[in-house]
Design a protein around this motif. Structure first.
Motif, PDB file in Angstrom:
ATOM      1  N   GLU A  39      -8.532   1.070 -28.121  1.00  0.00           N
ATOM      2  CA  GLU A  39      -7.153   1.253 -28.597  1.00  0.00           C
ATOM      3  C   GLU A  39      -6.647  -0.127 -29.347  1.00  0.00           C
ATOM      4  OE1 GLU A  39      -3.061   0.934 -25.880  1.00  0.00           O
ATOM      5  OE2 GLU A  39      -4.724   2.285 -25.334  1.00  0.00           O
ATOM      6  N   TRP A  40      -7.338  -1.302 -29.000  1.00  0.00           N
ATOM      7  CA  TRP A  40      -6.765  -2.383 -29.707  1.00  0.00           C
ATOM      8  C   TRP A  40      -7.600  -2.303 -31.054  1.00  0.00           C
ATOM      9  CZ3 TRP A  40      -3.175  -5.650 -28.637  1.00  0.00           C
ATOM     10  CH2 TRP A  40      -2.763  -5.823 -27.306  1.00  0.00           C
ATOM     11  N   PHE A  41      -8.483  -2.152 -31.211  1.00  0.00           N
ATOM     12  CA  PHE A  41      -9.284  -1.781 -32.637  1.00  0.00           C
ATOM     13  C   PHE A  41      -8.419  -0.806 -33.251  1.00  0.00           C
ATOM     14  CE2 PHE A  41     -12.067   0.677 -35.445  1.00  0.00           C
ATOM     15  CZ  PHE A  41     -12.706  -0.323 -36.245  1.00  0.00           C
ATOM     16  N   CYS A  42      -7.918   0.338 -33.029  1.00  0.00           N
ATOM     17  CA  CYS A  42      -7.109   1.025 -33.681  1.00  0.00           C
ATOM     18  C   CYS A  42      -6.077   0.521 -34.232  1.00  0.00           C
ATOM     19  CB  CYS A  42      -6.869   2.529 -33.099  1.00  0.00           C
ATOM     20  SG  CYS A  42      -5.824   2.402 -31.972  1.00  0.00           S
ATOM     21  N   ARG A  43      -5.272  -0.518 -33.326  1.00  0.00           N
ATOM     22  CA  ARG A  43      -4.212  -1.229 -33.654  1.00  0.00           C
ATOM     23  C   ARG A  43      -4.419  -2.070 -34.840  1.00  0.00           C
ATOM     24  NH1 ARG A  43      -1.257  -2.646 -27.974  1.00  0.00           N
ATOM     25  NH2 ARG A  43      -0.664  -0.308 -27.562  1.00  0.00           N
TER      26      ARG A  43
END
Length: 266
Positions: free
Chosen positions: A243-247
């Motif tokens: 989720e942080w990577f996609c942000r």
């Protein structure tokens, strides 16, 4: 060896069988796509189903061109999405094996994969229609690349913003939790396997559709761009903190899109 024993031995190796099958399907799709890209590099014309889909001709395409466009996009979606769907498909096969050991109904894994690919074929049709329309509006170059800074900048910014939305997070959580999805949404029978594949395909497409639209920016048949998006999709689903990577990806897309829109025309 008796047939029941052979069947039992085969099922014990179902993971290897599924991996080999998925690798073969994805490999064929990548091989055909590379062949098309090489032909385009040599001749300046992309051939799909025997029809030239790019080249010096910038006139609007006939509606019949949607068929080869669809085939081209479907081939790309198989190549790009099978790798990231493999954990879910392998989990489905494992649950199947455990159910058979408990003498419960066996559900074909192939039907689950079929349902998944049907949804991506639906997306491929929409993408083909979009490409047909963009070409007709003279927004794509002869090599199927956006020639509009506004189109490129807006696509990047919309994609980047979407990466931060609750819809993206919900779809990504589904893709990150194969076992939870299967235990909570299991359906019996062949129809159930197809329905589960369709549902997973809807979540997966909802997670990645705008990333796929970025193919219009650098060229639909740009293999480096195709590989980069494939890697981003894979990392989003495989990293522990996807989720942080996609942000991070989203922030990068917004910054890039803003830079394109703010840059003076060439």
């Amino acid at each position: 060896m008796a047939f029941p024993d052979r069947l039992e031995a085969t099922l014990r190796h179902d993971r290897v069988i599924v991996i080999v099958a998925l690798t073969g399907v994805a490999g064929l799709a990548w091989g055909y796509m590379i062949r098309e890209a090489q032909g385009m590099a040599q001749t300046g014309i992309c051939q799909c189903a025997g029809i030239a889909m790019s080249g010096p001709d910038t006139q609007p395409w006939s509606p019949f061109a949607i068929v080869p466009l669809f085939l081209m996009w479907a081939e790309m979606m198989v190549a790009m999405m099978i790798p990231s769907a493999t954990p879910m498909i392998l989990t489905f096969a494992r649950v199947n094996r455990q159910r058979r050991e408990q003498e419960r109904p066996f559900v074909p894994t192939g039907l689950f994969v079929l349902g998944y690919l049907i949804v991506w074929c639906g997306f491929s049709l929409i993408a083909a229609l979009a490409q047909w329309g963009l070409h007709g509006a003279a927004l794509l170059s002869p090599v199927m690349k956006s020639n509009s800074t506004i189109l490129s900048g807006l696509l990047l910014m919309v994609t980047g913003i979407f990466q931060w939305t609750p819809w993206k997070r919900a779809c990504l959580r589904h893709c990150n939790s194969p076992l939870g999805f299967l235990l909570g949404d299991w359906r019996e029978g062949r129809g159930g396997a197809l329905a589960m594949g369709l549902k997973h395909g809807v979540h997966c497409t909802g997670c990645c559709w705008l990333l796929m639209a970025l193919l219009f920016i650098a060229g639909v048949m740009n293999l480096l761009w195709v590989a980069a998006i494939t890697l981003v999709v894979l990392l989003e689903k495989m990293l522990p903190r996807g989720e942080w990577f996609c942000r991070v990806v989203g922030a990068g897309c917004v910054a890039w899109g803003g830079w394109i829109l703010a840059s003076p025309p060439a």
